[in-house]
Structure formats: C-alpha cells, structure tokens
Design a protein around this motif. Structure first.
Motif, mmCIF file in Angstrom:
data_model
loop_
_atom_site.group_PDB
_atom_site.id
_atom_site.type_symbol
_atom_site.label_atom_id
_atom_site.label_comp_id
_atom_site.label_asym_id
_atom_site.label_seq_id
_atom_site.Cartn_x
_atom_site.Cartn_y
_atom_site.Cartn_z
ATOM 1 N N GLY A 1 0.805 -1.209 0.000
ATOM 2 C CA GLY A 1 0.000 0.000 0.000
ATOM 3 C C GLY A 1 0.842 1.265 0.000
ATOM 4 N N VAL B 1 -0.729 -0.885 -4.425
ATOM 5 C CA VAL B 1 -2.130 -0.551 -4.182
ATOM 6 C C VAL B 1 -2.211 0.902 -3.728
ATOM 7 N N VAL C 1 -3.805 3.911 -2.017
ATOM 8 C CA VAL C 1 -4.776 4.158 -0.948
ATOM 9 C C VAL C 1 -5.357 5.557 -1.137
ATOM 10 N N SER D 1 -6.663 0.577 6.079
ATOM 11 C CA SER D 1 -6.676 -0.202 4.841
ATOM 12 C C SER D 1 -5.901 -1.506 5.004
ATOM 13 N N GLU E 1 -7.986 -3.915 6.994
ATOM 14 C CA GLU E 1 -9.078 -4.434 6.163
ATOM 15 C C GLU E 1 -8.601 -5.416 5.100
ATOM 16 N N LYS F 1 -6.566 -4.872 2.433
ATOM 17 C CA LYS F 1 -6.485 -4.358 1.065
ATOM 18 C C LYS F 1 -5.092 -4.520 0.461
#
Length: 339
Positions: A142, A172, A174, A183, A186, A188
C-alpha cells in the motif's frame, strides 16, 4: 497557515532546570560568533504531528538564545510533500527523508542538505504471508501514490534485495480519505511502510509484524533516514544564521536522546502532537544521537546510488553531493558540541 512560537509560549512550558539545559551554550561557540545576519527563520510543521520531527519542534527556545526573534513554524499544503513547500519558498528549512532530498537536488531544486537529524523512524509492516522483503514478490504493497516517499523507500528496499519494484510488486493506491493503517487492517494489501505515529499505534494492538526496522536492520540502520536542508539562497546569504539554526536543532536532538519524557511532554504542551504516549514511544524508538557520528555524505551517497540504480534519478552520487550538499556547518558543530 503559520504558527508563531512566541517567547511566552516557550518559557511557559519549561522548568528552570530544563531552560538551563536548553540554553547552555559553549563559550567558544555562539558567544564568539558574529550576530546572525537575519533574526528570522521559517521551519516546517506537519499537520498530523510528524512525531519524529521532535528535534526540530523543540528547538524554538534555543533559537531565541541564538539571537532569533522571529521563529515561525509554517504549515504548508498537506496534500503535497514538504519538499514542495521549500521548493515554493514557503519555508527556509526542511526535514525530509534522504531520498526525497536527493530527488529534489536531481530535479534542480536549489537546496543544500546540511546534515542528518536522526535514524530509525521507518518500519516495513506486513501480514502473516510476508516474512522478509524478498517475500514481497507477487504481493500487494500500500502507498498513497507512486510519487510519495513511501513508494520510493519500499522500491529501494525491494531493489536492494534483487526484486524488480515495477514488475514484482503490486502497488495498491490508498485514497486520500483513507488511512494506511485501516486499509491494512481491512486486508487491502499485504505490507506498507509505517512511520510515527502509525507504527506506535499498531504495535500494542499486535496488528501485523515488522519485517524491516530502520533502527536496527542494515544497511538502512547505518544511514540517516531524515536529513536537514535549507534553501540555497538562505545558506548563501546567511551563513552565520544557518550555523546557529543547525546548532539549535542538534542541541534539541541531544535533549530528545537524553530526556525523552521531558521532550514528549513539551511536544504535547506546545501543540505539536496530540499524544504524550506516542510521542514518548517515538522518542525511545528513534536514534537522535547519531548526528554526532553518522556520516551525512555517506547517507546521501547511499541513497543517490540506490535511486540511480532504479532509474529514479539521472544524476550520480558525486553530482548530487557537489550540487546539493554543504557539510561545513555540521563538521564545525560536531567539534563544538562533542560530548
């Protein structure tokens, strides 16, 4: 927005004993120097606290002792990195990650890196599927975007162990309205680069685990993570003032190392950060004493080489140092403030 730290605000938060320690100056240093060419300086202040900037934040009264009457902590646009603030001329000094300074120099921004402030404010946090940096192959990391320091630093760490940051890692993005920690919780992504206060908030909750700690894991632990720069114009026009500002910041860093509980309370009392507990943990985690013996040029060279190897900059280390570094002040201050 500019926050002006006046004398009453500073002194209200200091006991007599602390003031004596903060204002202690060697007779051979400030007293023997000419007065500063200017009595004004603008320093950066980050809106969410930037706990690791303690050495900068608590330098205010020391700057008063150095002859500065106009000390401003400037809050720039939080949507852009503070390297943009100094490039726009909104601040005179900047504290930032070493590779960010290198990128600014490569881009032709007229700054001078003056020395290192501390090491150890970064931890690469991962879930149970990742146990080392090499395990990031095929994993999700992230970042807020591919221009931020978080991306650059993880990419350098990955490249250092032989991974291709572009093809081996899924990045990824954010959204700005989400926090990196939430995040991660969760699910992700599998890993992200944490800094204060995120690391200190996740640690007691046993969320994720650290696969790289820049305080203890070489080669990252062997270099400054955050370094001090100033605009080239300020350094050239006000060399005496520049040295006095650095002296105040370094003396403040020494106090961060010697009395973290005191500094943590001062950070909260002066409104720089909201949490005493996180401030204290951050001060205990980070090495503020390393400005005395770490080689600032070696750190700049290390990151310049890593950035050049990954194609993020065009300039080589020698050119970066020649164009964007000035070590004369830190070399003098090491001798003066040697303990």
């Amino acid at each position: 927005m500019q926050i002006i730290q006046n004398r009453r605000t500073f002194l209200a938060g200091l006991t007599a004993a602390v003031s004596a320690e903060l204002l202690k100056v060697r007779p051979s240093s400030a007293a023997a120097e000419p007065a500063p060419e200017t009595t004004s300086v603008r320093l950066p202040r980050w809106i969410d606290g930037a706990y690791c900037w303690a050495g900068l934040y608590t330098a205010g009264e020391l700057l008063r002792a150095e002859g500065f009457t106009d000390v401003r902590y400037v809050q720039g646009d939080p949507k852009v990195d503070q390297s943009v603030w100094i490039a726009r001329g909104e601040t005179d000094f900047s504290v930032n990650y070493a590779p960010v300074h290198v990128s600014s120099i490569d881009a032709g921004i007229p700054i001078k890196v003056l020395g290192g402030l501390h090491s150890g404010c970064l931890e690469l946090i991962a879930n149970d599927s990742v146990h080392s940096i090499t395990d990031l192959r095929g994993k999700r990391v992230g970042v807020f975007d591919l221009e931020t320091a978080g991306y650059v630093l993880v990419a350098l760490m990955a490249g250092y162990v032989g991974l291709d940051p572009v093809n081996d890692i899924e990045w990824v993005i954010v959204p700005n309205d989400e926090t990196m920690a939430n995040s991660f919780v969760e699910g992700k992504f599998d890993a992200f680069l944490g800094q204060p206060p995120v690391v200190q908030m996740l640690r007691p909750k046993k969320i994720g685990h650290t696969i790289l700690n820049s305080t203890i894991d070489p080669p990252w632990s062997q270099h400054f993570c955050c370094m001090i720069s100033a605009t080239e114009d300020y350094v050239n026009r006000y060399p005496v003032a520049t040295k006095r500002i650095l002296r105040a910041i370094f003396k403040s860093a020494d106090l961060c190392a010697s009395d973290p509980a005191l500094i943590a309370q001062q950070l909260v009392d002066r409104g720089f950060v909201p949490s005493y507990e996180i401030a204290l943990q951050t001060l205990n985690d980070i090495r503020y004493d390393r400005w005395h013996d770490y080689d600032a040029e070696a750190s700049l060279r290390f990151y310049a080489l890593r950035l050049q190897e990954t194609g993020m900059i065009k300039s080589g280390p020698r050119e970066i140092i020649a164009n964007g570094a000035d070590w004369r002040f830190v070399n003098e201050l090491r001798r003066e403030l040697k303990s």
